[in-house]
Design a protein around this motif. Structure first.
Motif, short mmCIF file in Angstrom:
data_model
loop_
_atom_site.label_atom_id
_atom_site.label_comp_id
_atom_site.label_asym_id
_atom_site.label_seq_id
_atom_site.Cartn_x
_atom_site.Cartn_y
_atom_site.Cartn_z
N TYR A 1 5.89 -6.92 -22.87
CA TYR A 1 4.57 -6.48 -22.42
C TYR A 1 3.48 -7.12 -23.27
N HIS A 2 2.54 -7.79 -22.60
CA HIS A 2 1.45 -8.49 -23.29
C HIS A 2 0.12 -7.76 -23.18
N GLU A 3 -0.10 -7.09 -22.05
CA GLU A 3 -1.35 -6.35 -21.84
C GLU A 3 -1.05 -5.16 -20.94
N ILE A 4 -1.58 -4.01 -21.31
CA ILE A 4 -1.44 -2.80 -20.50
C ILE A 4 -2.80 -2.13 -20.43
N VAL A 5 -3.33 -2.02 -19.22
CA VAL A 5 -4.55 -1.25 -18.97
C VAL A 5 -4.09 -0.05 -18.14
N PRO A 6 -3.98 1.13 -18.74
CA PRO A 6 -3.41 2.28 -18.04
C PRO A 6 -3.99 2.48 -16.64
N LEU A 7 -3.08 2.66 -15.69
CA LEU A 7 -3.37 2.91 -14.28
C LEU A 7 -3.99 1.72 -13.56
N GLU A 8 -4.12 0.57 -14.24
CA GLU A 8 -4.77 -0.58 -13.60
C GLU A 8 -3.98 -1.87 -13.64
N LYS A 9 -3.40 -2.21 -14.79
CA LYS A 9 -2.87 -3.58 -14.93
C LYS A 9 -1.77 -3.64 -15.99
N ILE A 10 -0.73 -4.42 -15.66
CA ILE A 10 0.32 -4.74 -16.63
C ILE A 10 0.53 -6.25 -16.60
N LEU B 1 0.73 8.41 -9.48
CA LEU B 1 2.14 8.52 -9.10
C LEU B 1 2.80 7.15 -8.99
N VAL B 2 2.07 6.17 -8.46
CA VAL B 2 2.62 4.81 -8.36
C VAL B 2 2.84 4.25 -9.76
N TRP B 3 1.87 4.47 -10.64
CA TRP B 3 1.99 4.03 -12.04
C TRP B 3 3.21 4.68 -12.70
N ILE C 1 0.87 -1.18 0.00
CA ILE C 1 0.00 0.00 0.00
C ILE C 1 0.90 1.23 0.00
N PHE C 2 0.64 2.14 -0.92
CA PHE C 2 1.40 3.39 -1.02
C PHE C 2 0.50 4.55 -0.61
N ASP C 3 1.04 5.47 0.15
CA ASP C 3 0.32 6.69 0.52
C ASP C 3 0.49 7.72 -0.58
N ALA C 4 -0.05 7.39 -1.75
CA ALA C 4 0.07 8.26 -2.92
C ALA C 4 -1.01 7.87 -3.92
N GLU D 1 -4.49 -0.54 -7.68
CA GLU D 1 -5.86 -0.33 -7.22
C GLU D 1 -5.95 0.96 -6.42
N ASP D 2 -6.85 1.84 -6.82
CA ASP D 2 -7.09 3.09 -6.11
C ASP D 2 -7.92 2.77 -4.88
N LEU D 3 -7.35 3.00 -3.69
CA LEU D 3 -8.05 2.71 -2.45
C LEU D 3 -8.82 3.91 -1.91
N GLY D 4 -8.72 5.03 -2.62
CA GLY D 4 -9.33 6.26 -2.12
C GLY D 4 -8.42 6.90 -1.08
N ASP D 5 -8.76 8.07 -0.60
CA ASP D 5 -7.94 8.77 0.39
C ASP D 5 -6.50 8.95 -0.06
N GLY D 6 -6.26 8.97 -1.39
CA GLY D 6 -4.91 9.17 -1.90
C GLY D 6 -3.99 7.98 -1.71
N ARG D 7 -4.56 6.78 -1.49
CA ARG D 7 -3.73 5.58 -1.31
C ARG D 7 -3.91 4.63 -2.49
N THR D 8 -2.85 3.87 -2.76
CA THR D 8 -2.85 2.93 -3.87
C THR D 8 -2.33 1.58 -3.40
N LYS D 9 -3.01 0.53 -3.82
CA LYS D 9 -2.56 -0.84 -3.55
C LYS D 9 -1.92 -1.40 -4.82
N LEU D 10 -0.67 -1.82 -4.72
CA LEU D 10 0.02 -2.48 -5.83
C LEU D 10 0.14 -3.95 -5.47
#
Length: 168
Positions: free
Chosen positions: A77-86, A24-26, A17-20, A122-131
């Motif tokens: 790279y086989h699949e890229i969904v911007p901001l979601e999945k690689i 930015l994580v992407w 989990i990133f506090d960002a 994954e956007d967790l809301g509150d400016g946090r991201t789960k990778l």
């Protein structure tokens, strides 16, 4: 996924989990100038990182150990969904990007046949991201070979890059 013996295999999965914000994580994960700051475990540097970040594209990064030994990795790279999945395949390479065996670097590596690496953002809301990074190596093998420890050290370095981006 099944292993060589035909048994179900738990894949190496690491979550952070990133506090960002997810953007930015992407950015830290997909921009070579930032990847060079985190590629490789603690104490390693990344003097080279060339990325053709698109479906069908390839990347080539070098991580250098504290004693100067170079380890090259290629990524397709086989699949890229911007901001979601690689979805990608990572492999050991020479400095020209040609595939080589892990044994060429003196590394034991047990990959799951046909498995790709998957990185989820994954956007967790509150400016946090789960990778979530799901590797192509069995979890038990990854624990025994130090892959889990190495990836956790890498994600510590990613967190530092993300924190710098968040302050900019």
């Amino acid at each position: 996924m099944t292993n060589k013996a035909g048994n179900e295999t738990e894949r190496m999965t690491i979550t952070r989990i990133f506090d960002a914000p997810r953007e930015l994580v992407w950015k830290a994960w997909t921009d070579p100038k930032y990847v060079m700051q985190w590629w490789g475990p603690k104490g390693f540097t990344a003097p080279v990182c060339k990325m053709d970040f698109r479906v069908g594209g390839k990347s080539l990064c070098c991580m250098q150990s504290p004693d100067g030994q170079e380890f090259w990795n290629g990524v397709e790279y086989h699949e890229i969904v911007p901001l979601e999945k690689i979805v990608s395949t990572m492999y050991f390479a020479d400095s020209e990007g040609n595939k080589v065996g892990a044994e060429d670097y003196g590394i034991e590596h047990e990959a799951i046949d046909g498995a790709c690496d998957v990185t989820l953002f994954e956007d967790l809301g509150d400016g946090r991201t789960k990778l979530t990074f799901i590797g192509n190596e069995p979890m038990e093998s990854a624990k025994n070979s130090g892959q889990i420890e190495g990836w956790n050290q890498i994600l510590d370095k990613v967190a530092a890059v993300v924190a710098e981006l968040a302050q900019a």
